[in-house]
Write a protein that holds these residues in place. Sequence first.
Motif, PDB file in Angstrom:
ATOM      1  N   ASN A   1       0.817  -1.215   0.064  1.00  0.00           N
ATOM      2  CA  ASN A   1       0.069  -0.018  -0.071  1.00  0.00           C
ATOM      3  C   ASN A   1       0.957   1.375  -0.098  1.00  0.00           C
ATOM      4  OD1 ASN A   1      -2.665   0.353  -0.269  1.00  0.00           O
ATOM      5  ND2 ASN A   1      -3.070  -0.801   1.626  1.00  0.00           N
ATOM      6  N   ARG A   2       1.998   1.250   0.758  1.00  0.00           N
ATOM      7  CA  ARG A   2       2.506   2.420   1.003  1.00  0.00           C
ATOM      8  C   ARG A   2       3.337   2.825  -0.285  1.00  0.00           C
ATOM      9  NH1 ARG A   2       7.317   3.848   3.753  1.00  0.00           N
ATOM     10  NH2 ARG A   2       8.131   1.905   3.523  1.00  0.00           N
ATOM     11  N   HIS A   3       3.701   1.809  -1.045  1.00  0.00           N
ATOM     12  CA  HIS A   3       4.563   2.127  -2.292  1.00  0.00           C
ATOM     13  C   HIS A   3       3.505   2.056  -3.657  1.00  0.00           C
ATOM     14  CE1 HIS A   3       8.222   0.916   0.320  1.00  0.00           C
ATOM     15  NE2 HIS A   3       8.036   2.241   0.311  1.00  0.00           N
ATOM     16  N   ARG A   4       2.256   1.863  -3.448  1.00  0.00           N
ATOM     17  CA  ARG A   4       1.246   1.947  -4.299  1.00  0.00           C
ATOM     18  C   ARG A   4       1.574   0.792  -5.401  1.00  0.00           C
ATOM     19  NH1 ARG A   4      -0.587   4.960  -0.924  1.00  0.00           N
ATOM     20  NH2 ARG A   4      -1.417   7.183  -1.312  1.00  0.00           N
ATOM     21  N   ILE A   5       1.839  -0.272  -4.869  1.00  0.00           N
ATOM     22  CA  ILE A   5       1.893  -1.433  -5.794  1.00  0.00           C
ATOM     23  C   ILE A   5       0.973  -2.450  -5.679  1.00  0.00           C
ATOM     24  CG2 ILE A   5       3.686  -3.562  -6.257  1.00  0.00           C
ATOM     25  CD1 ILE A   5       5.892  -1.943  -5.232  1.00  0.00           C
ATOM     26  N   TYR A   6       0.070  -2.734  -6.780  1.00  0.00           N
ATOM     27  CA  TYR A   6      -1.078  -3.423  -6.780  1.00  0.00           C
ATOM     28  C   TYR A   6      -0.815  -4.878  -7.592  1.00  0.00           C
ATOM     29  CZ  TYR A   6      -2.967   0.725  -4.822  1.00  0.00           C
ATOM     30  OH  TYR A   6      -3.327   1.865  -3.961  1.00  0.00           O
ATOM     31  N   ARG A   7      -1.846  -5.747  -7.411  1.00  0.00           N
ATOM     32  CA  ARG A   7      -1.722  -6.923  -8.100  1.00  0.00           C
ATOM     33  C   ARG A   7      -3.204  -6.917  -9.063  1.00  0.00           C
ATOM     34  NH1 ARG A   7       0.748 -12.189  -7.084  1.00  0.00           N
ATOM     35  NH2 ARG A   7       1.451 -11.370  -5.017  1.00  0.00           N
ATOM     36  N   ARG A   8      -3.074  -7.343 -10.214  1.00  0.00           N
ATOM     37  CA  ARG A   8      -4.367  -7.654 -10.892  1.00  0.00           C
ATOM     38  C   ARG A   8      -5.001  -8.870 -10.453  1.00  0.00           C
ATOM     39  NH1 ARG A   8      -8.348  -8.032 -13.565  1.00  0.00           N
ATOM     40  NH2 ARG A   8      -8.568  -8.292 -16.105  1.00  0.00           N
ATOM     41  N   LEU A   9      -6.219  -8.807  -9.906  1.00  0.00           N
ATOM     42  CA  LEU A   9      -7.000 -10.013  -9.569  1.00  0.00           C
ATOM     43  C   LEU A   9      -7.606 -10.731 -10.920  1.00  0.00           C
ATOM     44  CD1 LEU A   9      -8.858  -8.413  -6.521  1.00  0.00           C
ATOM     45  CD2 LEU A   9      -6.744  -9.961  -6.661  1.00  0.00           C
TER      46      LEU A   9
END
Length: 269
Positions: free
Chosen positions: A261-269
């Motif tokens: 969250n802090r580094h704004r890294i996400y995973r595509r579900l």
Amino acid sequence: MPTDDSFGALLEYMETDLGFATSHYNDSYLDRRITARMRRTGCDDYTEYFDFVRSNSDEQAELLNSLSINVTGFFRNPEVWDGVRDVLRTVWESERRLKIWSAACADGREPYSLSMLVHDDAVIDESNVQILATDISDEALEVARSGTYEESRTSDLGDELSFLRDYTQYVDYDSSTNTYHVRDDVKRTVSFERHDLINGRPKSGFDLVTCRNLFIYIDTKYKQSMLETIADSLRRDRYLVIGKSETIPPELKSTFSPVDNRHRIYRRL
Ligand SMILES: C[S@@+](CC[C@H](N)C(=O)[O-])C[C@H]1O[C@@H](n2cnc3c(N)ncnc32)[C@H](O)[C@@H]1O
């Protein structure tokens, strides 16, 4: 936020006569940039500035120039790049290949940072890595393809690059011109092409998309469809990095889940 009609009239003029798609950007961003031009040209209000810009082609160019949102840097927000390094390693370990898209890459310093990180990782074989870098601005892409960056008062390139302890293996510095040249092997991993994230089609098969520091300028109603374009371009379970002050809209919480969250890294579900 400006409410008077002359602001609206000015935006309409910029859209129809100057060809700048003001409707894609949020009003507060447009207001900040226009107000800065008003100060520089000594105009007291939008009406006066509108009259001035309409009859002055130099100011038309200056206004368009001031709206091109081209701030960038090597390893911008360095703390994020430790997270990016982990993502690269994780994907590499499961796939032994990497397909990366640096969307809205500006003058190329972001995709070259990715390329340097790949080359710097002793485990990753860069010959199995492709980085596609795209932007809407032909001018930015021209600089990006050259891989040549001049030191300026506003950017300390050596400091930016020092995220990598030994960056001199990837970039040559010419002290007579104060210029940094990205080396050919780092350049070879990256290809550049023009792509408009608002109107352009999705791509496919990416393991990592970075799209940083564009959404902050974009009107909310376009943000969701841009993120959908990115989602369609990513393989399932693969990664998205957005800018540090950007967020995923609530409608897309079931498409992207936070990894960091802090580094704004996400995973595509
Ligand atoms: C602030 S820069 C971000 C550069 C880099 N991602 C970073 O974070 O350092 C924003 C870039 O978005 C590009 N841009 C603006 N509208 C765009 C669009 N509709 N599609 C693709 N790129 C766009 C601009 O040309 C600019 O180079």
